[in-house]
Design a protein around this motif. Sequence first.
Motif, PDB file in Angstrom:
ATOM      1  N   LEU A 113       0.840  -1.201   0.000  1.00 19.28           N
ATOM      2  CA  LEU A 113       0.000   0.000   0.000  1.00 19.28           C
ATOM      3  C   LEU A 113       0.879   1.257   0.000  1.00 19.28           C
ATOM      4  O   LEU A 113       0.659   2.194  -0.785  1.00 19.28           O
ATOM      5  CB  LEU A 113      -0.888  -0.058   1.260  1.00 19.28           C
ATOM      6  CG  LEU A 113      -2.033   0.927   1.406  1.00 19.28           C
ATOM      7  CD1 LEU A 113      -2.980   0.843   0.223  1.00 19.28           C
ATOM      8  CD2 LEU A 113      -2.804   0.615   2.708  1.00 19.28           C
ATOM      9  N   ARG A 114       1.880   1.254   0.844  1.00 19.09           N
ATOM     10  CA  ARG A 114       2.814   2.395   0.910  1.00 19.09           C
ATOM     11  C   ARG A 114       3.497   2.619  -0.438  1.00 19.09           C
ATOM     12  O   ARG A 114       3.523   3.735  -0.958  1.00 19.09           O
ATOM     13  CB  ARG A 114       3.866   2.125   1.986  1.00 19.09           C
ATOM     14  CG  ARG A 114       4.945   3.202   2.051  1.00 19.09           C
ATOM     15  CD  ARG A 114       6.186   2.709   2.760  1.00 19.09           C
ATOM     16  NE  ARG A 114       6.796   1.575   2.057  1.00 19.09           N
ATOM     17  CZ  ARG A 114       7.772   0.834   2.562  1.00 19.09           C
ATOM     18  NH1 ARG A 114       8.252   1.093   3.761  1.00 19.09           N
ATOM     19  NH2 ARG A 114       8.282  -0.166   1.855  1.00 19.09           N
ATOM     20  N   ASN A 115       3.994   1.529  -1.014  1.00 19.93           N
ATOM     21  CA  ASN A 115       4.768   1.659  -2.259  1.00 19.93           C
ATOM     22  C   ASN A 115       3.915   2.165  -3.421  1.00 19.93           C
ATOM     23  O   ASN A 115       4.443   2.730  -4.371  1.00 19.93           O
ATOM     24  CB  ASN A 115       5.386   0.314  -2.647  1.00 19.93           C
ATOM     25  CG  ASN A 115       6.380  -0.188  -1.617  1.00 19.93           C
ATOM     26  OD1 ASN A 115       6.721   0.520  -0.688  1.00 19.93           O
ATOM     27  ND2 ASN A 115       6.843  -1.422  -1.782  1.00 19.93           N
ATOM     28  N   SER A 116       2.603   1.948  -3.332  1.00 19.25           N
ATOM     29  CA  SER A 116       1.736   2.326  -4.452  1.00 19.25           C
ATOM     30  C   SER A 116       1.712   3.835  -4.667  1.00 19.25           C
ATOM     31  O   SER A 116       1.341   4.305  -5.734  1.00 19.25           O
ATOM     32  CB  SER A 116       0.310   1.800  -4.225  1.00 19.25           C
ATOM     33  OG  SER A 116      -0.297   2.507  -3.175  1.00 19.25           O
ATOM     34  N   ARG A 117       2.122   4.615  -3.663  1.00 19.55           N
ATOM     35  CA  ARG A 117       2.136   6.073  -3.802  1.00 19.55           C
ATOM     36  C   ARG A 117       3.530   6.692  -3.688  1.00 19.55           C
ATOM     37  O   ARG A 117       3.681   7.901  -3.766  1.00 19.55           O
ATOM     38  CB  ARG A 117       1.214   6.709  -2.757  1.00 19.55           C
ATOM     39  CG  ARG A 117      -0.241   6.732  -3.176  1.00 19.55           C
ATOM     40  CD  ARG A 117      -0.401   7.634  -4.397  1.00 19.55           C
ATOM     41  NE  ARG A 117      -1.761   7.630  -4.882  1.00 19.55           N
ATOM     42  CZ  ARG A 117      -2.674   8.550  -4.564  1.00 19.55           C
ATOM     43  NH1 ARG A 117      -2.375   9.518  -3.737  1.00 19.55           N
ATOM     44  NH2 ARG A 117      -3.877   8.482  -5.070  1.00 19.55           N
ATOM     45  N   GLY A 118       4.507   5.857  -3.375  1.00 17.58           N
ATOM     46  CA  GLY A 118       5.884   6.366  -3.351  1.00 17.58           C
ATOM     47  C   GLY A 118       6.297   7.123  -2.101  1.00 17.58           C
ATOM     48  O   GLY A 118       7.465   7.427  -1.937  1.00 17.58           O
ATOM     49  N   GLY A 119       5.358   7.428  -1.211  1.00 20.23           N
ATOM     50  CA  GLY A 119       5.727   8.152   0.015  1.00 20.23           C
ATOM     51  C   GLY A 119       5.863   7.212   1.196  1.00 20.23           C
ATOM     52  O   GLY A 119       6.282   6.058   1.030  1.00 20.23           O
ATOM     53  N   ASN A 120       5.507   7.695   2.378  1.00 23.45           N
ATOM     54  CA  ASN A 120       5.631   6.843   3.569  1.00 23.45           C
ATOM     55  C   ASN A 120       4.282   6.668   4.285  1.00 23.45           C
ATOM     56  O   ASN A 120       4.217   6.604   5.509  1.00 23.45           O
ATOM     57  CB  ASN A 120       6.689   7.406   4.527  1.00 23.45           C
ATOM     58  CG  ASN A 120       7.087   6.375   5.574  1.00 23.45           C
ATOM     59  OD1 ASN A 120       7.163   5.177   5.274  1.00 23.45           O
ATOM     60  ND2 ASN A 120       7.301   6.802   6.800  1.00 23.45           N
ATOM     61  N   VAL A 121       3.205   6.633   3.507  1.00 16.76           N
ATOM     62  CA  VAL A 121       1.859   6.409   4.049  1.00 16.76           C
ATOM     63  C   VAL A 121       1.289   5.145   3.434  1.00 16.76           C
ATOM     64  O   VAL A 121       1.235   5.049   2.209  1.00 16.76           O
ATOM     65  CB  VAL A 121       0.928   7.612   3.718  1.00 16.76           C
ATOM     66  CG1 VAL A 121      -0.486   7.327   4.223  1.00 16.76           C
ATOM     67  CG2 VAL A 121       1.475   8.886   4.339  1.00 16.76           C
ATOM     68  N   PRO A 122       0.864   4.179   4.266  1.00 12.85           N
ATOM     69  CA  PRO A 122       0.997   4.136   5.721  1.00 12.85           C
ATOM     70  C   PRO A 122       2.437   3.870   6.142  1.00 12.85           C
ATOM     71  O   PRO A 122       3.209   3.308   5.378  1.00 12.85           O
ATOM     72  CB  PRO A 122       0.087   2.965   6.112  1.00 12.85           C
ATOM     73  CG  PRO A 122       0.082   2.066   4.915  1.00 12.85           C
ATOM     74  CD  PRO A 122       0.200   2.966   3.732  1.00 12.85           C
ATOM     75  N   PRO A 146      13.335 -10.117  -4.063  1.00 12.22           N
ATOM     76  CA  PRO A 146      14.395  -9.376  -4.761  1.00 12.22           C
ATOM     77  C   PRO A 146      13.887  -8.141  -5.511  1.00 12.22           C
ATOM     78  O   PRO A 146      14.606  -7.154  -5.626  1.00 12.22           O
ATOM     79  CB  PRO A 146      14.955 -10.403  -5.744  1.00 12.22           C
ATOM     80  CG  PRO A 146      14.592 -11.725  -5.179  1.00 12.22           C
ATOM     81  CD  PRO A 146      13.317 -11.540  -4.426  1.00 12.22           C
ATOM     82  N   ASP A 147      12.643  -8.164  -5.998  1.00 12.42           N
ATOM     83  CA  ASP A 147      12.142  -6.987  -6.725  1.00 12.42           C
ATOM     84  C   ASP A 147      11.673  -5.882  -5.763  1.00 12.42           C
ATOM     85  O   ASP A 147      11.290  -4.799  -6.208  1.00 12.42           O
ATOM     86  CB  ASP A 147      11.009  -7.383  -7.685  1.00 12.42           C
ATOM     87  CG  ASP A 147       9.828  -8.043  -6.975  1.00 12.42           C
ATOM     88  OD1 ASP A 147       9.807  -8.042  -5.722  1.00 12.42           O
ATOM     89  OD2 ASP A 147       8.924  -8.549  -7.674  1.00 12.42           O
ATOM     90  N   GLU A 148      11.690  -6.175  -4.462  1.00 15.02           N
ATOM     91  CA  GLU A 148      11.301  -5.209  -3.420  1.00 15.02           C
ATOM     92  C   GLU A 148       9.930  -4.599  -3.688  1.00 15.02           C
ATOM     93  O   GLU A 148       9.704  -3.426  -3.413  1.00 15.02           O
ATOM     94  CB  GLU A 148      12.369  -4.127  -3.250  1.00 15.02           C
ATOM     95  CG  GLU A 148      13.731  -4.706  -2.867  1.00 15.02           C
ATOM     96  CD  GLU A 148      14.695  -3.658  -2.332  1.00 15.02           C
ATOM     97  OE1 GLU A 148      15.023  -2.725  -3.086  1.00 15.02           O
ATOM     98  OE2 GLU A 148      15.117  -3.777  -1.171  1.00 15.02           O
ATOM     99  N   ARG A 149       9.030  -5.406  -4.236  1.00 14.00           N
ATOM    100  CA  ARG A 149       7.725  -4.844  -4.584  1.00 14.00           C
ATOM    101  C   ARG A 149       6.857  -4.572  -3.358  1.00 14.00           C
ATOM    102  O   ARG A 149       5.917  -3.797  -3.424  1.00 14.00           O
ATOM    103  CB  ARG A 149       6.988  -5.736  -5.581  1.00 14.00           C
ATOM    104  CG  ARG A 149       6.564  -7.091  -5.046  1.00 14.00           C
ATOM    105  CD  ARG A 149       5.817  -7.853  -6.148  1.00 14.00           C
ATOM    106  NE  ARG A 149       5.262  -9.103  -5.692  1.00 14.00           N
ATOM    107  CZ  ARG A 149       5.884 -10.280  -5.717  1.00 14.00           C
ATOM    108  NH1 ARG A 149       7.129 -10.345  -6.166  1.00 14.00           N
ATOM    109  NH2 ARG A 149       5.289 -11.365  -5.298  1.00 14.00           N
TER     110      ARG A 149
END
Length: 239
Positions: A15-24, A47-50
């Motif tokens: 969820l966090r990664n989907s927006r690139g920031g730190n939320v949540p 490995p892809d850190e998804r």
Amino acid sequence: MATKLSVNINKIATLRNSRGGNVPDLLKFAIDCERYGAQGITVHPRPDERHIRYQDVIDLKPLLTTEFNIEGNPKEKKFVDLVMQVKPAQVTLVPDTLGQLTSNHGWDTITNKDYLKEIIAQFKEAGIRTSTFVDADLKMIDGAKETNTDRIELYTESYAKEYPKNKEDAIHPFVVAAKRASELNLGINAGHDLSLENLNYFKKCIPDLLEVSIGHALISDALYFGIENTIQLYLRQLK
Ligand code: PXP
């Protein structure tokens, strides 16, 4: 026997990664899960850190006060280096391949015996408890024992799938597998698709169950009930 609830927080990272920031905020979420009663935190860096990033794992370690469990495939050197650096309470060895959506099978502990034996010895020497992800198959349990792993994690996807149709049939191979594991003095963890619907029956039928790691269903339930209540609901299923 008390069964620990380890919350898998991969979905929070997604969820966090989907927006690139730190939320949540993943770190805050993990600490809050512990405050609300979770007895462990599980992460599965790939490995892809998804979802979970390698840096998340490093950042989580000093903050956690409960049991830290890192899952992943030790055939990736980066994973082994990370685990050796972070030294969690437990490493769960999972034979997933690159880009796999989620784990979908346990180890062939016979074909991979020598390899597993070696990597397990390395982790154990570093003081890290090992758990090996296996299907509910006696041959694989016997093979796991040969690798000197401390525990097995039973891959519960088939149980979860069959449970709504016939729970007695669904649990049967797991009861047999768990009995053999206990006879061999292997600790028993379990995970995959465990939920509020199927968790209590699993716990009741597998008295030696030490730990469950739950992500997808628990985080989804939290959308309706909130994470604090959801953790209470899961803990209640393990009583
Ligand atoms: N155990 C292992 C080895 C896993 O790979 C996963 C999923 O990352 C889980 C447990 C948790 O499964 P679920 O997200 O379905 O609860």
